[in-house]
Write a protein that holds these residues in place. Sequence first.
Motif, PDB file in Angstrom:
ATOM      1  N   ALA A  35     -94.093 -57.007   6.761  1.00 40.94           N
ATOM      2  CA  ALA A  35     -92.679 -57.312   6.540  1.00 40.94           C
ATOM      3  C   ALA A  35     -91.993 -56.263   5.687  1.00 40.94           C
ATOM      4  CB  ALA A  35     -92.532 -58.680   5.882  1.00 40.94           C
ATOM      5  N   ALA A  36     -92.735 -55.710   4.703  1.00 36.38           N
ATOM      6  CA  ALA A  36     -92.189 -54.694   3.786  1.00 36.38           C
ATOM      7  C   ALA A  36     -90.886 -55.169   3.142  1.00 36.38           C
ATOM      8  CB  ALA A  36     -92.010 -53.369   4.528  1.00 36.38           C
ATOM      9  N   ASP A  37     -89.786 -54.447   3.370  1.00 37.67           N
ATOM     10  CA  ASP A  37     -88.542 -54.782   2.678  1.00 37.67           C
ATOM     11  C   ASP A  37     -87.876 -56.058   3.190  1.00 37.67           C
ATOM     12  OD1 ASP A  37     -88.040 -53.601   5.103  1.00 37.67           O
ATOM     13  OD2 ASP A  37     -86.276 -52.498   4.439  1.00 37.67           O
ATOM     14  N   THR A  38     -88.401 -56.656   4.253  1.00 35.95           N
ATOM     15  CA  THR A  38     -87.879 -57.949   4.732  1.00 35.95           C
ATOM     16  C   THR A  38     -88.820 -59.091   4.351  1.00 35.95           C
ATOM     17  OG1 THR A  38     -88.958 -57.745   6.894  1.00 35.95           O
ATOM     18  CG2 THR A  38     -86.722 -56.841   6.685  1.00 35.95           C
ATOM     19  N   TRP A  39     -89.622 -58.862   3.322  1.00 39.17           N
ATOM     20  CA  TRP A  39     -90.635 -59.858   2.948  1.00 39.17           C
ATOM     21  C   TRP A  39     -90.023 -61.216   2.606  1.00 39.17           C
ATOM     22  CZ3 TRP A  39     -90.878 -62.438  -1.695  1.00 39.17           C
ATOM     23  CH2 TRP A  39     -90.073 -61.946  -2.737  1.00 39.17           C
ATOM     24  N   HIS A  40     -88.815 -61.230   2.056  1.00 41.03           N
ATOM     25  CA  HIS A  40     -88.192 -62.492   1.668  1.00 41.03           C
ATOM     26  C   HIS A  40     -87.825 -63.340   2.884  1.00 41.03           C
ATOM     27  CE1 HIS A  40     -85.273 -59.236   1.899  1.00 41.03           C
ATOM     28  NE2 HIS A  40     -84.373 -60.113   2.288  1.00 41.03           N
ATOM     29  N   TRP A  41     -87.424 -62.694   4.002  1.00 41.02           N
ATOM     30  CA  TRP A  41     -87.131 -63.445   5.221  1.00 41.02           C
ATOM     31  C   TRP A  41     -88.407 -63.995   5.839  1.00 41.02           C
ATOM     32  CZ3 TRP A  41     -82.731 -65.451   6.180  1.00 41.02           C
ATOM     33  CH2 TRP A  41     -81.560 -64.817   5.786  1.00 41.02           C
ATOM     34  N   VAL A  42     -89.437 -63.177   5.833  1.00 41.61           N
ATOM     35  CA  VAL A  42     -90.737 -63.625   6.333  1.00 41.61           C
ATOM     36  C   VAL A  42     -91.251 -64.788   5.491  1.00 41.61           C
ATOM     37  CG1 VAL A  42     -93.166 -62.966   6.487  1.00 41.61           C
ATOM     38  CG2 VAL A  42     -91.430 -61.472   7.441  1.00 41.61           C
ATOM     39  N   ILE A 167     -92.013 -51.090  -2.791  1.00 49.46           N
ATOM     40  CA  ILE A 167     -92.019 -51.174  -1.328  1.00 49.46           C
ATOM     41  C   ILE A 167     -91.549 -49.844  -0.747  1.00 49.46           C
ATOM     42  CG2 ILE A 167     -91.053 -52.354   0.677  1.00 49.46           C
ATOM     43  CD1 ILE A 167     -90.691 -54.829  -1.118  1.00 49.46           C
ATOM     44  N   SER A 168     -92.418 -49.222   0.046  1.00 48.41           N
ATOM     45  CA  SER A 168     -92.087 -47.887   0.560  1.00 48.41           C
ATOM     46  C   SER A 168     -92.307 -47.763   2.061  1.00 48.41           C
ATOM     47  CB  SER A 168     -92.937 -46.823  -0.160  1.00 48.41           C
ATOM     48  OG  SER A 168     -94.319 -47.093   0.015  1.00 48.41           O
ATOM     49  N   THR A 169     -92.583 -48.873   2.725  1.00 43.48           N
ATOM     50  CA  THR A 169     -92.802 -48.833   4.172  1.00 43.48           C
ATOM     51  C   THR A 169     -91.770 -49.718   4.869  1.00 43.48           C
ATOM     52  OG1 THR A 169     -94.425 -50.638   3.963  1.00 43.48           O
ATOM     53  CG2 THR A 169     -95.275 -48.373   4.015  1.00 43.48           C
ATOM     54  N   PRO A 170     -91.378 -49.379   6.105  1.00 43.62           N
ATOM     55  CA  PRO A 170     -90.397 -50.207   6.834  1.00 43.62           C
ATOM     56  C   PRO A 170     -91.072 -51.413   7.476  1.00 43.62           C
ATOM     57  CG  PRO A 170     -91.041 -48.317   8.160  1.00 43.62           C
ATOM     58  CD  PRO A 170     -91.746 -48.158   6.842  1.00 43.62           C
ATOM     59  N   THR A 171     -90.283 -52.429   7.763  1.00 46.69           N
ATOM     60  CA  THR A 171     -90.815 -53.612   8.432  1.00 46.69           C
ATOM     61  C   THR A 171     -91.162 -53.303   9.882  1.00 46.69           C
ATOM     62  OG1 THR A 171     -90.382 -55.928   8.991  1.00 46.69           O
ATOM     63  CG2 THR A 171     -88.513 -54.407   9.106  1.00 46.69           C
TER      64      THR A 171
END
Length: 424
Positions: A35-42, A167-171
């Motif tokens: 998920a990376a930077d979208t971890w909160h939605w996941v 966090i340094s990788t894209p979702t």
Amino acid sequence: MKKTKKETLITSFALFSMFFGAGNLIFPPFLGKNAADTWHWVAFGFFITAVFIPILGILAHARLQGTMYDFGKKVSPTFSFIYCFVVYVISVALPAPRTASVTHEMAIQPYFETDSLFTSSIYFALVLAFVMNRSKILTLIGRFLTPLIIVILLSIICIGIFSSNTISTPTIFNTPFVSGLFEGYQTFDAIGAVVIGGVLVISMNFNKNTSFQEKKELITTSGLIAGLGLLIIYAGLIYNGAIFGSTFPKEASRSEILSSLSSQTLGNIGTTLLSVLVALACFTTAVGIITGTSDYFKSLFNNSEKAYTITAIIGCVLGIVIGQFNVQFIVDIAFPALMFIYPITIILILLNLLPTKLATPTMFKAVVLVTFVFSIPDFLQFFIDKESLVRIQNIIPFSKDNLGWVLPALLTFLVIRFSSKKEA
């Protein structure tokens, strides 16, 4: 007997521990990495199917205080029997053996040159010993095993959060919320709620002096505390998976990601502590599943202790046979079964929480039938060419996200509710 804080804490710990098994450990960090930077939605999607719905299942048990059979009896006795049978077969055939498989891969294989069959045999022999000491399960799990699990998990999470990683990788997810939702399916926690909730009620029934209302309050409070604990642990593991994402190999498995996370946060001792954590978390879940299944078949045969013992033995033998396969294989074969049984389980939990005047037998029959019919395409996609389902999926809203049953079930509920109000 008045409900005490000590009882509530022990019951909460026992409930948390029986929920927190193999999937609860290996899925969140994996989700966070992808998920990376979208971890909160996941995380939000994961919370719904792995925390919110399961805890609602426990609250429904607090209201009913029966067995899992009571969850579906308003549809029909035949439906309830079939539903219970399918759920228990799935439970002893997939999530219970998976706990042994995860234990072998993460707690035994790194240290001992033994095969998975030997591990699953010893593992389920110990499970059987616990299951046969039926009246002591809540105390053994809640007082001794769960606190150790929580301490180790919080150590990993807190050290990771206060590290310098970012966090340094894209979702990799197109729809992070939906991905989290279905990864939550893999924890089996909604199904676990209707199984384990029954274990909780029956365990409390060993104390004849506890009233219905006292048990309701105890189960409700314990369920909410356990749910809060699951929420904190999941959020921490998902976030840690996101901030450590760039340190994991690209094709790392769920188990490898969890192992790497523990070693990076706790150092050399991390692997050892993780082994203890995995073994304990998986073991308590297996005990809960086998006990719940044995309770059910005992009730089918006039509370026969012989039926309880035979079911426990059969469940443990199945665990030995299936538990020797690797984790990914069990995860792969589990998903079609989950797409079939999970929507019906969610609907039964929600309906059983409603007031009696809303959750009528007619409401149960109609909503469950519609849910079943509209979840068929989600199940069939694993067995037939997906192209042949495209036309159906284009017609049904959310069907492409494997949620085609949601809107029809909701509309059915509203139509019947509106119709009954007009008739009144």
